[in-house]
Design a protein around this motif. Structure first.
Motif, PDB file in Angstrom:
ATOM      1  N   TYR A  14       0.437  -4.662  15.975  1.00  5.86           N
ATOM      2  CA  TYR A  14       1.784  -4.422  16.498  1.00  5.86           C
ATOM      3  C   TYR A  14       2.051  -5.070  17.852  1.00  5.86           C
ATOM      4  CZ  TYR A  14       1.626  -0.986  12.783  1.00  5.86           C
ATOM      5  OH  TYR A  14       1.501  -0.376  11.551  1.00  5.86           O
ATOM      6  N   THR A  15       1.149  -5.907  18.324  1.00  2.00           N
ATOM      7  CA  THR A  15       1.298  -6.402  19.703  1.00  2.00           C
ATOM      8  C   THR A  15       1.296  -7.918  19.817  1.00  2.00           C
ATOM      9  OG1 THR A  15      -1.091  -6.161  20.037  1.00  2.00           O
ATOM     10  CG2 THR A  15       0.307  -4.317  20.727  1.00  2.00           C
ATOM     11  N   THR A 135      -4.535  11.880  20.354  1.00  6.51           N
ATOM     12  CA  THR A 135      -4.895  11.525  18.984  1.00  6.51           C
ATOM     13  C   THR A 135      -6.412  11.501  18.853  1.00  6.51           C
ATOM     14  OG1 THR A 135      -4.999   9.132  19.342  1.00  6.51           O
ATOM     15  CG2 THR A 135      -2.839  10.042  18.795  1.00  6.51           C
ATOM     16  N   ASP A 136      -6.879  11.655  17.613  1.00  7.49           N
ATOM     17  CA  ASP A 136      -8.316  11.543  17.372  1.00  7.49           C
ATOM     18  C   ASP A 136      -8.621  10.937  16.001  1.00  7.49           C
ATOM     19  OD1 ASP A 136      -7.740  13.598  15.609  1.00  7.49           O
ATOM     20  OD2 ASP A 136      -9.071  15.063  16.555  1.00  7.49           O
ATOM     21  N   ASN A 137      -7.597  10.385  15.346  1.00  6.28           N
ATOM     22  CA  ASN A 137      -7.812   9.727  14.057  1.00  6.28           C
ATOM     23  C   ASN A 137      -6.857   8.542  13.942  1.00  6.28           C
ATOM     24  OD1 ASN A 137      -5.291  10.592  12.501  1.00  6.28           O
ATOM     25  ND2 ASN A 137      -6.123  12.580  13.130  1.00  6.28           N
ATOM     26  N   VAL A 138      -7.157   7.630  13.028  1.00  3.90           N
ATOM     27  CA  VAL A 138      -6.395   6.381  12.952  1.00  3.90           C
ATOM     28  C   VAL A 138      -4.941   6.600  12.549  1.00  3.90           C
ATOM     29  CG1 VAL A 138      -8.371   4.859  12.619  1.00  3.90           C
ATOM     30  CG2 VAL A 138      -7.308   5.886  10.631  1.00  3.90           C
ATOM     31  N   GLU A 139      -4.673   7.573  11.699  1.00  2.00           N
ATOM     32  CA  GLU A 139      -3.297   7.813  11.262  1.00  2.00           C
ATOM     33  C   GLU A 139      -2.427   8.280  12.427  1.00  2.00           C
ATOM     34  OE1 GLU A 139      -5.993   9.265   9.712  1.00  2.00           O
ATOM     35  OE2 GLU A 139      -6.066   7.945   7.949  1.00  2.00           O
ATOM     36  N   ASP A 140      -2.912   9.259  13.175  1.00  2.00           N
ATOM     37  CA  ASP A 140      -2.152   9.752  14.328  1.00  2.00           C
ATOM     38  C   ASP A 140      -2.044   8.694  15.420  1.00  2.00           C
ATOM     39  OD1 ASP A 140      -1.787  12.163  13.038  1.00  2.00           O
ATOM     40  OD2 ASP A 140      -3.342  13.214  14.168  1.00  2.00           O
ATOM     41  N   ARG A 143       0.655   6.185  14.414  1.00  2.82           N
ATOM     42  CA  ARG A 143       1.973   6.806  14.596  1.00  2.82           C
ATOM     43  C   ARG A 143       2.345   6.850  16.079  1.00  2.82           C
ATOM     44  NH1 ARG A 143       0.788  11.476  12.754  1.00  2.82           N
ATOM     45  NH2 ARG A 143       0.762  10.745  10.604  1.00  2.82           N
ATOM     46  N   ALA A 144       1.390   7.219  16.927  1.00  3.41           N
ATOM     47  CA  ALA A 144       1.645   7.296  18.371  1.00  3.41           C
ATOM     48  C   ALA A 144       1.981   5.931  18.947  1.00  3.41           C
ATOM     49  CB  ALA A 144       0.437   7.903  19.083  1.00  3.41           C
TER      50      ALA A 144
END
Length: 190
Positions: A14-15, A135-140, A143-144
């Motif tokens: 995304y960057t 966060t502590d997982n790839v999905e969160d 999203r963040a």
């Protein structure tokens, strides 16, 4: 729990056109291993200073088309320079996004425990009136990142990660060359 490299792979997607400043040590090496871009500034030998540099760059981008300037720091680095959180709160750089990878240790120097094993970095950031997302997982984490890129800042993503490092090459570039490429990207792109 996610690894730093897994999180960096998400961020990398995304960057492509967002200035990203990464902390010294394994963080910058893993970031560079995904592919070098001129919008990346690898902060070699500057532990704790990435958030401050990202604040300065964010302030210069106020009238430019970039959505954000992202700083990537570790838990040890942010706890060495908590004043950067105070500065972000006071200066209110709307394009500042800080990602703190928290593995509760100094992974680049041998895995010694950091103070983050007893200090909640999200709460510290909130204590400076900054928005903090934990966060502590790839999905969160994904999203963040997506939400924070679109939202007015300043924002801190506090990402809990596992302590392992991935084997990568050292960054042997001259820091002046890295800075030149980065500033040229900012000047020429927007």
């Amino acid at each position: 729990m996610m690894s730093r490299l897994d999180a960096l792979k998400i961020l990398y997607k995304y960057t492509e056109n967002i200035p990203v400043i990464s902390s010294c040590g394994n963080t910058s090496r893993e970031w560079a291993s995904l592919g070098r871009r001129d919008n990346h500034l690898y902060m070699v030998d500057t532990m704790g200073l990435t958030p401050s540099v990202a604040i300065g760059v964010s302030l210069t981008l106020r009238k430019k088309g970039f959505k954000k300037c992202i700083g990537i720091e570790g838990d040890g680095g942010i706890l060495m320079n908590p004043n950067s959180l105070a500065s972000a709160s006071y200066l209110n750089p709307g394009k500042w996004l800080l990602i703190v990878f928290d593995n509760e240790c100094f992974a680049s120097t041998g895995g010694q425990c950091s103070l983050a094993s007893r200090i909640d970095i999200s709460r510290v950031a909130e204590g400076f009136n900054l928005k903090a997302i934990q966060t502590d997982n790839v999905e969160d984490f994904e999203r963040a990142v997506l939400e924070s890129i679109e939202e007015e800042g300043p924002i801190v993503i506090h990402a809990k990660i596992s302590p392992e490092n991935h084997k990568t090459s050292f960054i042997n570039d001259d820091p002046a060359v890295l800075a030149y490429k980065f500033t040229s990207f900012i000047r020429d792109e927007q």
